[in-house]
Motif scaffolding. Structure first.
Motif, PDB file in Angstrom:
ATOM      1  N   THR A  90       2.840   2.672   1.371  1.00  0.00           N
ATOM      2  CA  THR A  90       4.355   3.150   0.946  1.00  0.00           C
ATOM      3  C   THR A  90       4.662   2.570   0.055  1.00  0.00           C
ATOM      4  OG1 THR A  90       4.629   1.558   3.503  1.00  0.00           O
ATOM      5  CG2 THR A  90       6.393   1.522   2.185  1.00  0.00           C
ATOM      6  N   PHE A  91       3.869   1.751  -0.868  1.00  0.00           N
ATOM      7  CA  PHE A  91       3.809   1.865  -2.697  1.00  0.00           C
ATOM      8  C   PHE A  91       3.350   3.264  -3.084  1.00  0.00           C
ATOM      9  CE2 PHE A  91       3.348   0.089  -6.268  1.00  0.00           C
ATOM     10  CZ  PHE A  91       4.312  -0.612  -6.716  1.00  0.00           C
ATOM     11  N   ILE A  94       6.362   5.625  -2.402  1.00  0.00           N
ATOM     12  CA  ILE A  94       7.450   5.459  -3.258  1.00  0.00           C
ATOM     13  C   ILE A  94       7.401   5.838  -4.636  1.00  0.00           C
ATOM     14  CG2 ILE A  94       9.137   3.504  -4.241  1.00  0.00           C
ATOM     15  CD1 ILE A  94       9.045   2.407  -1.980  1.00  0.00           C
ATOM     16  N   VAL A  98       9.275   8.895  -7.336  1.00  0.00           N
ATOM     17  CA  VAL A  98       9.950   8.618  -8.583  1.00  0.00           C
ATOM     18  C   VAL A  98       8.981   9.282  -9.097  1.00  0.00           C
ATOM     19  CG1 VAL A  98       9.476   7.043 -10.004  1.00  0.00           C
ATOM     20  CG2 VAL A  98       9.415   5.889  -8.107  1.00  0.00           C
ATOM     21  N   LEU A 102      11.202  12.721 -11.392  1.00  0.00           N
ATOM     22  CA  LEU A 102      10.909  12.645 -13.182  1.00  0.00           C
ATOM     23  C   LEU A 102      10.678  14.198 -13.297  1.00  0.00           C
ATOM     24  CD1 LEU A 102       9.250   9.380 -13.765  1.00  0.00           C
ATOM     25  CD2 LEU A 102      11.458   9.796 -14.231  1.00  0.00           C
ATOM     26  N   LEU A 347      10.789   9.569   2.565  1.00  0.00           N
ATOM     27  CA  LEU A 347      12.655   9.450   3.565  1.00  0.00           C
ATOM     28  C   LEU A 347      11.994   9.805   5.570  1.00  0.00           C
ATOM     29  CD1 LEU A 347      15.295   9.179   3.782  1.00  0.00           C
ATOM     30  CD2 LEU A 347      15.702  10.817   4.523  1.00  0.00           C
ATOM     31  N   VAL A 350       9.631   6.206   5.445  1.00  0.00           N
ATOM     32  CA  VAL A 350      10.545   4.725   5.155  1.00  0.00           C
ATOM     33  C   VAL A 350      11.006   4.347   6.818  1.00  0.00           C
ATOM     34  CG1 VAL A 350      13.213   3.836   5.001  1.00  0.00           C
ATOM     35  CG2 VAL A 350      11.339   4.532   2.771  1.00  0.00           C
ATOM     36  N   PHE A 353       7.704   3.713   8.626  1.00  0.00           N
ATOM     37  CA  PHE A 353       6.828   2.363   8.698  1.00  0.00           C
ATOM     38  C   PHE A 353       7.699   1.438   9.269  1.00  0.00           C
ATOM     39  CE2 PHE A 353       7.959  -0.891   5.509  1.00  0.00           C
ATOM     40  CZ  PHE A 353       6.449  -1.798   5.221  1.00  0.00           C
ATOM     41  N   LEU A 358       6.970  -1.997  11.984  1.00  0.00           N
ATOM     42  CA  LEU A 358       7.537  -3.317  11.856  1.00  0.00           C
ATOM     43  C   LEU A 358       7.715  -4.264  12.473  1.00  0.00           C
ATOM     44  CD1 LEU A 358       9.378  -2.809   7.971  1.00  0.00           C
ATOM     45  CD2 LEU A 358       7.389  -4.214   8.090  1.00  0.00           C
TER      46      LEU A 358
ATOM     47  N   TYR B  17      15.320   4.376 -12.515  1.00  0.00           N
ATOM     48  CA  TYR B  17      13.921   3.602 -12.282  1.00  0.00           C
ATOM     49  C   TYR B  17      14.497   2.319 -11.615  1.00  0.00           C
ATOM     50  CZ  TYR B  17      10.732   6.179 -15.404  1.00  0.00           C
ATOM     51  OH  TYR B  17       9.531   6.687 -16.432  1.00  0.00           O
ATOM     52  N   ALA B  20      13.762   2.948  -7.819  1.00  0.00           N
ATOM     53  CA  ALA B  20      12.739   2.791  -8.098  1.00  0.00           C
ATOM     54  C   ALA B  20      12.565   1.224  -7.855  1.00  0.00           C
ATOM     55  CB  ALA B  20      12.123   3.692  -8.578  1.00  0.00           C
ATOM     56  N   LEU B  23      14.394   0.412  -3.916  1.00  0.00           N
ATOM     57  CA  LEU B  23      13.571   0.556  -3.012  1.00  0.00           C
ATOM     58  C   LEU B  23      12.194  -0.827  -2.934  1.00  0.00           C
ATOM     59  CD1 LEU B  23      13.179   4.193  -3.897  1.00  0.00           C
ATOM     60  CD2 LEU B  23      14.519   3.193  -1.709  1.00  0.00           C
ATOM     61  N   THR B  24      10.922  -0.506  -3.824  1.00  0.00           N
ATOM     62  CA  THR B  24      10.180  -1.406  -4.585  1.00  0.00           C
ATOM     63  C   THR B  24      10.562  -2.589  -3.494  1.00  0.00           C
ATOM     64  OG1 THR B  24       9.548  -0.041  -5.350  1.00  0.00           O
ATOM     65  CG2 THR B  24       8.305  -2.251  -5.224  1.00  0.00           C
ATOM     66  N   THR B  27      11.405  -2.982   0.216  1.00  0.00           N
ATOM     67  CA  THR B  27      10.154  -3.156   1.054  1.00  0.00           C
ATOM     68  C   THR B  27       9.307  -4.324   0.608  1.00  0.00           C
ATOM     69  OG1 THR B  27      10.518  -0.621  -0.017  1.00  0.00           O
ATOM     70  CG2 THR B  27       8.216  -1.669   1.412  1.00  0.00           C
ATOM     71  N   GLU B  30      11.207  -6.399   2.975  1.00  0.00           N
ATOM     72  CA  GLU B  30      10.840  -6.070   4.265  1.00  0.00           C
ATOM     73  C   GLU B  30       8.942  -7.281   5.186  1.00  0.00           C
ATOM     74  OE1 GLU B  30      12.564  -2.150   5.830  1.00  0.00           O
ATOM     75  OE2 GLU B  30      10.883  -1.994   4.577  1.00  0.00           O
ATOM     76  N   LYS B  66      17.094   1.703   2.412  1.00  0.00           N
ATOM     77  CA  LYS B  66      16.463   2.441   1.278  1.00  0.00           C
ATOM     78  C   LYS B  66      16.776   3.810   1.315  1.00  0.00           C
ATOM     79  CE  LYS B  66      11.792   1.079   2.197  1.00  0.00           C
ATOM     80  NZ  LYS B  66      10.750  -0.051   2.659  1.00  0.00           N
TER      81      LYS B  66
END
Lengths: 359, 131
Positions: A90-91, A94, A98, A102, A347, A350, A353, A358, B17, B20, B23-24, B27, B30, B66
């Protein structure tokens, strides 16, 4: 007529672009809406099948017991780390989202170097995610690679285990059919008797899980429903070996987590037990009803396909950025379009997941 | 939507940022819930299934948050004109409808199956086994 020049741009985008968004971006949005409908339908099917299984009395898989492998930790230390790996995935996704946004921002400033840099990072993120998914699928399909035992239910006499009936299986060996695959023509029970009636065999196979060692196992509760004479006489329970820190087997644990640590009892139990590998395929799995693995394969597979196509789009984008295509064109709108797609993939994850890992 | 402001996009990057980070954080929250959820029934003094329902509702709410941040900020929909946002979002009414319908029906199918097995009949969806 001949001298009426046609403004191609106006034909495609109109004098005033609809919603002040370019044609390409608008179409990407509409595509994503339709794709979102597909994913919604899949996830809703998951919900409906899960709710129906539970209200029917079948235990649905518990994600924290299914997804427990973390690279190296598992291979070298036999450590279970529930959901940690999926957290990493997941990380990663994400983060790649990002870096994508950018890249889009750099595109607005027409900075070729920065766009290329961030797109490269995004590609790395996408490939990393796909690799993680491959690892997860590998362990999902193989299942309990430390092995599991199919223990005779009678060896639990004198041990008080809550809900043993829920956990027991009727185990059968296939007779006939091709080696390893093909439909068997009869099923041999552990007490030596056989079920040969083709209708019975068909009915049993429909509800059984096919274990990797070749035996078929049908949950006791399901077997009782079928009303086939002799089917429920012999039962087995699946147990998994439990290891301590040094990798020494110290006991067994049942499917519901209940541990049995009495060494003498465990030894006696395992002596007569059949070993099996467990795992999952489209017909059966060791974690829950067949629908669980089917949906897992289909939904995460469909999402993975989207990630893979996203990576291909990103690579094409990167090649074009390096070639200077967008510099010549005067804008980096393609980055925005690919970006929209990439964020959509994030998306969807998310939601996947939440509902697969969960809830 | 391209807004090349005087500061060379520094403002936009700050917003990226921040999103981001949100969102982190969501999570991580969660995960904390996922690892501690089995203790809630005891702490709050409610029964197991009520606690489970509360946890599921919390997960769904966090997921929607999210999703909002991804769509609004990363996909930039918040900064598009209102009509475009509505054109994209309104059709999802059908998904909400399907969601409610299918979950309710799912419970119904299952309970029908369970009922018929209690009466020692074969499944309604199953062909009858002729002995």
């Amino acid at each position: 007529m001949a001298d009426v020049s046609v403004d191609k741009k106006a034909l495609i985008e109109g004098e005033r672009p609809l919603f002040k968004a370019s044609y390409g971006k608008l179409m990407m949005w509409f595509f994503l809406v339709s794709d979102a409908f597909t994913f919604s339908a899949l996830l809703i099917a998951y919900g409906a099948l899960r709710v129906s299984s539970v209200s029917e009395g079948l235990a649905w898989a518990k994600p924290e017991e299914v997804f427990t492998h973390f690279p190296l930790l598992y291979e070298f230390f036999h450590k279970d780390s529930p959901l940690v790996f999926v957290g990493l995935m997941t990380f990663i996704l994400i983060l790649s989202s990002v870096t994508m946004v950018l890249a889009v921002e750099a595109g607005h400033r027409k900075s070729k170097k920065e766009v290329a840099k961030w797109v490269r990072f995004t590609i790395i993120g996408g490939v990393a995610f796909l690799s993680c998914q491959a690892y997860e699928w590998y362990h999902f399909i193989l299942g309990t690679t430390d092995g599991a035992y199919l223990v005779d239910a009678r060896s639990f006499d004198g041990i008080n285990v809550p809900g043993l009936d829920e956990l027991s299986y009727v185990v059968m060996e296939p007779v006939g059919g091709e080696e390893g695959h093909g439909t068997p023509t009869a099923l041999k029970l552990k007490d030596g008797s056989s079920i040969t009636n083709p209708d019975y065999v068909k009915g049993i196979l429909k509800r059984s899980s096919h274990w990797h060692s070749g035996v078929y196992a049908i949950p006791f509760k399901e077997a009782a429903k079928l009303n086939i004479p002799g089917l429920t006489r012999t039962q087995s329970v699946v147990v998994y070996p439990v290891f301590d820190n040094t990798g020494e087997a110290v006991g067994v644990r049942l499917n519901n987590g209940y541990p049995i640590n009495d060494k003498k009892k465990v030894d006696a139990m395992i002596k007569t037990a059949a070993t099996t590998d467990g795992g999952a395929n489209l017909m059966a799995n060791e974690y829950g009803p067949p629908a669980f693995a089917d949906l897992f394969f289909f939904v995460t597979g469909f999402h993975g396909t989207h990630v893979a196509s996203g990576v291909v789009l990103l690579i094409i984008l990167l090649l074009n950025v390096n070639k200077g295509t967008y510099e010549k064109r005067g804008h980096y709108e393609m980055t925005e379009k690919v970006g929209l797609y990439w964020h959509f993939v994030d998306l969807v994850w998310v939601f996947v997941f939440t509902f697969f890992y969960l809830v | 939507m391209a807004t090349t402001t005087g500061d060379g996009g520094a403002e936009t990057r700050k917003a990226i940022y921040r999103t981001a980070l949100i969102l982190t954080a969501l999570t991580v929250l969660e995960f904390i819930i996922a690892f501690t959820k089995h203790t809630y029934a005891g702490i709050l003094g409610i029964n197991e299934s009520t606690a489970q329902t509360l946890v599921v509702i919390t997960f769904v709410i966090l997921t929607i948050f999210k999703a909002f941040y991804i769509v609004a900020e990363f996909m930039h929909l918040k900064h598009e004109i209102r009509k475009l946002a509505l054109t994209i979002l309104v059709p999802f009414i059908f998904i909400v409808w399907l969601l409610i319908g299918m979950i309710l029906e799912g419970g119904y199918w299952g309970s029908q199956d369970a009922k018929s097995s209690m009466n020692n009949q074969t499944y309604p969806s199953e062909e009858v086994f002729v002995g």
